[in-house]
Enzyme design. Structure first.
Site, PDB file in Angstrom:
ATOM      1  N   LYS A 137       0.826  -1.220   0.000  1.00  0.00           N
ATOM      2  CA  LYS A 137       0.000   0.000   0.000  1.00  0.00           C
ATOM      3  C   LYS A 137       0.854   1.261   0.000  1.00  0.00           C
ATOM      4  CE  LYS A 137      -2.160  -1.085   3.794  1.00  0.00           C
ATOM      5  NZ  LYS A 137      -1.503  -2.377   4.042  1.00  0.00           N
ATOM      6  N   ARG A 177     -13.993  -9.449 -13.691  1.00  0.00           N
ATOM      7  CA  ARG A 177     -13.045  -8.920 -14.672  1.00  0.00           C
ATOM      8  C   ARG A 177     -13.656  -7.825 -15.543  1.00  0.00           C
ATOM      9  NH1 ARG A 177      -9.780 -13.613 -17.666  1.00  0.00           N
ATOM     10  NH2 ARG A 177      -8.664 -11.727 -18.319  1.00  0.00           N
TER      11      ARG A 177
END
Length: 317
Positions: free
Chosen positions: A173, A256
């Site tokens: 992150k 997706r």
């Protein structure tokens, strides 16, 4: 120990009180009397003008609110004989009000200051008009007194979108955030995010003061983003609009085409959530940039997944 764990350990110490110095700094107030306490208890962001309370009428007197004195209140106090002034102010300050703030840079009677000091009530002064002072104080207190939680993650302003980045420790992150900052985006918080519920639809994120502008990079330790990249690379706070969750592994089980809508719920507010799989070779910061721009397009009514769905339906029809 992670910064997040340290903040959580000591978080309870700072709740429910409003720091007088912070109030003065944020509203550009002058402190006429501080007293022995550096914080005050406030349970509402609403402010109160004493009005009839100064005459001795205390029915419906909101003593728990910040008290604002304008021209009318000061003119009335100056019109009273000294004995009556002392009697009314003695009764008024005995209600243990949080603080008194005087508008227009007016100077209160010396008896006002003497009795405020006797009852240890902070007194501050502002150059704003009474109405503007009340508005500014309410906005500040709305933020200070809003319901607040602390969450592990990062918060960034990416192309104008407040993105709350979550994921397990070590997923990358902070590294992704650092690259985004190098691309011109801005950091609000790293590792620890204070989230305040401003209203039923708005969550405002910020960094705890103790680690503001700091970022932890594995192998380097703590770095100060405001010093390395300048104050233009950081922000005080940002409304959270999108959550991006980073997850190690492949893309199995992840939508997706973007047809499904997923959310994360924080204090009853639903925030759109996108899960991005993290694998070697993937440029996560670039994907986050595209996610921010795509989010803005969706808010403007352009949704590629919906367009594809409509084209398929037209072909089948």
């Amino acid at each position: 120990m992670k910064i997040y764990n340290i903040i959580i350990k000591y978080w309870g110490i700072f709740m429910h009180n409003v720091n007088v110095n912070r109030l003065a700094d944020q509203l550009d107030l002058s402190i006429l009397y501080m007293g022995e306490r550096d914080s005050m208890k406030l349970y509402t962001s609403n402010v109160h003008r004493p009005g009839l309370a100064l005459t001795g009428f205390y029915k419906n007197f909101s003593s728990q609110r910040m008290q604002i004195f304008g021209k009318a209140e000061l003119a009335y106090l100056y019109s009273l004989p000294k004995e009556e002034l002392v009697r009314q102010l003695e009764s008024y300050f005995s209600h243990d009000i949080p603080c008194a703030v005087i508008a227009w840079n007016l100077r209160p009677p010396k008896e006002f200051m003497e009795l405020a000091e006797k009852h240890d009530i902070p007194v501050l002064s502002s150059n704003l008009t009474t109405e503007k002072l009340g508005h500014a104080a309410t906005l500040f207190l709305d933020n200070e007194l809003a319901p607040c939680i602390v969450r592990h993650g990062g918060l960034l302003d990416v192309s104008g979108v407040g993105i709350f980045v979550t994921g397990d420790s070590g997923v990358g992150k902070s590294e992704a955030a650092l690259e985004l900052i190098q691309h011109g985006h801005r950091m609000v918080a790293d590792d620890v995010v204070e989230i305040r519920k401003i209203n039923e639809e708005t969550l405002l994120g910020s960094s705890p003061d103790v680690v503001k502008h700091m970022m932890e990079i594995r192998g380097l330790g703590l770095i100060d983003i405001s010093v390395l990249y300048g104050m233009g690379a950081v922000m005080e706070n940002k409304t959270i609009r999108l959550c991006i969750h980073l997850e190690l592994g492949d893309s199995k089980g992840i939508d997706r085409l973007g047809m499904a809508e997923n959310y994360i719920e924080l204090m009853g507010v639903k925030i759109p959530k996108i899960t991005i799989p993290v694998r070697p070779g993937r440029n996560i910061s670039r994907i986050i940039e595209v996610a921010a721009m795509n989010f803005r397009l969706k808010r403007l009514g352009h949704n590629p997944a919906d367009l594809l769905d409509q084209k398929l339906l037209n072909l089948l029809g």
